[in-house]
Design a protein around this motif. Structure first.
Motif, PDB file in Angstrom:
ATOM      1  N   MET A   1     -15.336   1.968   7.738  1.00 39.81           N
ATOM      2  CA  MET A   1     -14.358   1.711   6.683  1.00 39.81           C
ATOM      3  C   MET A   1     -13.384   0.649   7.199  1.00 39.81           C
ATOM      4  SD  MET A   1     -11.657   4.324   4.798  1.00 39.81           S
ATOM      5  CE  MET A   1     -12.904   5.393   4.150  1.00 39.81           C
ATOM      6  N   GLU A   2     -13.206  -0.375   6.422  1.00 38.69           N
ATOM      7  CA  GLU A   2     -12.276  -1.444   6.798  1.00 38.69           C
ATOM      8  C   GLU A   2     -10.841  -0.924   6.773  1.00 38.69           C
ATOM      9  OE1 GLU A   2     -11.171  -5.927   5.317  1.00 38.69           O
ATOM     10  OE2 GLU A   2     -13.216  -5.200   5.069  1.00 38.69           O
ATOM     11  N   SER A   3     -10.010  -1.489   7.635  1.00 38.62           N
ATOM     12  CA  SER A   3      -8.617  -1.068   7.744  1.00 38.62           C
ATOM     13  C   SER A   3      -7.688  -2.132   7.169  1.00 38.62           C
ATOM     14  CB  SER A   3      -8.276  -0.820   9.215  1.00 38.62           C
ATOM     15  OG  SER A   3      -7.000  -0.261   9.327  1.00 38.62           O
ATOM     16  N   VAL A   4      -6.638  -1.681   6.483  1.00 37.89           N
ATOM     17  CA  VAL A   4      -5.611  -2.530   5.897  1.00 37.89           C
ATOM     18  C   VAL A   4      -4.290  -2.159   6.546  1.00 37.89           C
ATOM     19  CG1 VAL A   4      -4.393  -3.067   3.764  1.00 37.89           C
ATOM     20  CG2 VAL A   4      -6.848  -2.642   3.705  1.00 37.89           C
ATOM     21  N   LYS A  33       1.171 -11.536   6.536  1.00 34.71           N
ATOM     22  CA  LYS A  33       1.499 -12.417   7.654  1.00 34.71           C
ATOM     23  C   LYS A  33       0.863 -11.816   8.902  1.00 34.71           C
ATOM     24  CE  LYS A  33       5.279 -14.531  10.193  1.00 34.71           C
ATOM     25  NZ  LYS A  33       6.706 -14.589  10.418  1.00 34.71           N
ATOM     26  N   ASP A  34       0.056 -12.598   9.586  1.00 35.43           N
ATOM     27  CA  ASP A  34      -0.610 -12.156  10.819  1.00 35.43           C
ATOM     28  C   ASP A  34      -1.376 -10.850  10.632  1.00 35.43           C
ATOM     29  OD1 ASP A  34       0.435 -14.405  12.177  1.00 35.43           O
ATOM     30  OD2 ASP A  34       2.284 -13.308  12.652  1.00 35.43           O
ATOM     31  N   GLY A  35      -2.054 -10.726   9.483  1.00 36.34           N
ATOM     32  CA  GLY A  35      -2.899  -9.558   9.247  1.00 36.34           C
ATOM     33  C   GLY A  35      -2.180  -8.306   8.786  1.00 36.34           C
ATOM     34  N   VAL A  36      -0.881  -8.425   8.462  1.00 38.76           N
ATOM     35  CA  VAL A  36      -0.098  -7.257   8.031  1.00 38.76           C
ATOM     36  C   VAL A  36       0.603  -7.601   6.720  1.00 38.76           C
ATOM     37  CG1 VAL A  36       1.783  -5.689   8.634  1.00 38.76           C
ATOM     38  CG2 VAL A  36       0.297  -6.587  10.433  1.00 38.76           C
ATOM     39  N   GLY A  93      -9.337  -9.874  -2.456  1.00 43.25           N
ATOM     40  CA  GLY A  93      -8.366  -9.356  -1.497  1.00 43.25           C
ATOM     41  C   GLY A  93      -8.363  -7.846  -1.423  1.00 43.25           C
ATOM     42  N   VAL A  94      -7.181  -7.298  -1.152  1.00 46.37           N
ATOM     43  CA  VAL A  94      -6.960  -5.867  -0.988  1.00 46.37           C
ATOM     44  C   VAL A  94      -6.079  -5.388  -2.123  1.00 46.37           C
ATOM     45  CG1 VAL A  94      -5.890  -4.134   0.502  1.00 46.37           C
ATOM     46  CG2 VAL A  94      -7.191  -6.009   1.511  1.00 46.37           C
ATOM     47  N   HIS A  95      -6.332  -4.175  -2.581  1.00 46.27           N
ATOM     48  CA  HIS A  95      -5.580  -3.645  -3.716  1.00 46.27           C
ATOM     49  C   HIS A  95      -5.103  -2.236  -3.398  1.00 46.27           C
ATOM     50  CE1 HIS A  95      -7.201  -7.039  -5.929  1.00 46.27           C
ATOM     51  NE2 HIS A  95      -8.310  -6.785  -5.283  1.00 46.27           N
ATOM     52  N   LEU A  96      -3.804  -2.011  -3.544  1.00 46.37           N
ATOM     53  CA  LEU A  96      -3.224  -0.689  -3.322  1.00 46.37           C
ATOM     54  C   LEU A  96      -2.939  -0.027  -4.656  1.00 46.37           C
ATOM     55  CD1 LEU A  96      -0.566  -1.371  -0.525  1.00 46.37           C
ATOM     56  CD2 LEU A  96      -2.999  -0.817  -0.271  1.00 46.37           C
ATOM     57  N   ILE A  97      -3.250   1.256  -4.748  1.00 46.24           N
ATOM     58  CA  ILE A  97      -2.869   2.071  -5.901  1.00 46.24           C
ATOM     59  C   ILE A  97      -1.970   3.180  -5.375  1.00 46.24           C
ATOM     60  CG2 ILE A  97      -3.640   3.662  -7.697  1.00 46.24           C
ATOM     61  CD1 ILE A  97      -6.212   2.025  -7.891  1.00 46.24           C
ATOM     62  N   ILE A  98      -0.796   3.305  -5.998  1.00 43.59           N
ATOM     63  CA  ILE A  98       0.160   4.350  -5.638  1.00 43.59           C
ATOM     64  C   ILE A  98       0.193   5.345  -6.788  1.00 43.59           C
ATOM     65  CG2 ILE A  98       2.535   4.880  -5.009  1.00 43.59           C
ATOM     66  CD1 ILE A  98       2.841   1.924  -4.198  1.00 43.59           C
ATOM     67  N   ALA A  99      -0.293   6.552  -6.557  1.00 48.38           N
ATOM     68  CA  ALA A  99      -0.353   7.574  -7.592  1.00 48.38           C
ATOM     69  C   ALA A  99       0.854   8.510  -7.494  1.00 48.38           C
ATOM     70  CB  ALA A  99      -1.653   8.364  -7.469  1.00 48.38           C
ATOM     71  N   TYR A 100       1.157   9.146  -8.636  1.00 45.00           N
ATOM     72  CA  TYR A 100       2.201  10.173  -8.671  1.00 45.00           C
ATOM     73  C   TYR A 100       1.806  11.276  -7.698  1.00 45.00           C
ATOM     74  CZ  TYR A 100       5.408  13.607 -10.532  1.00 45.00           C
ATOM     75  OH  TYR A 100       6.399  14.534 -10.658  1.00 45.00           O
TER      76      TYR A 100
END
Length: 123
Positions: A1-4, A33-36, A93-100
């Motif tokens: 699993m890839e890490s973000v 920036k720099d992978g973060v 790219g990368v996508h974040l989902i923030i759930a309740y």
């Protein structure tokens, strides 16, 4: 699993944004920036509704540091919808989902193909 990787300060800010916009969704773009991931950019003229968030990606400035997106789900489901997966495939790219309830444990990261990624919080 890839890490973000994401800065703790940014993650805490995103959680606060999700709480403030509740019961509506919110969405933004993540700068890396720099992978973060270190910053969020809210697109001009967004629409944040109870079941969707919309923004015109053509209104974004040219910015090579934008490597991902983030949006909230007002319900407890952190999984991407069909519309989310379609957007992921177009934007990349990368996508974040923030759930309740908008805690660190309710955040999920996905790659552009919809595959789940590991979220690593750094100080």
């Amino acid at each position: 699993m890839e890490s973000v990787r994401i800065r703790r300060e940014l993650l805490e800010y995103l959680l606060e944004l999700a709480r403030e916009f509740y019961p509506n969704e919110f969405a933004g773009f993540l700068r890396e920036k720099d992978g973060v991931f270190e910053e969020v950019l809210i697109a001009p003229n967004p629409h944040f509704g109870r079941s969707s968030a919309f923004f015109d990606t053509w209104m974004l400035p040219y910015d090579e540091s934008i490597k991902g997106t983030v949006h909230s789900h007002p319900g407890p489901n952190p999984w991407p919808s069909e519309a989310d997966l379609h957007f992921f495939s177009k934007f990349g790219g990368v996508h974040l989902i923030i759930a309740y309830p908008f805690t660190e444990n309710s955040v999920r990261a996905y790659l552009s193909n919809g595959e789940r990624a590991r979220l690593e919080v750094v100080d």
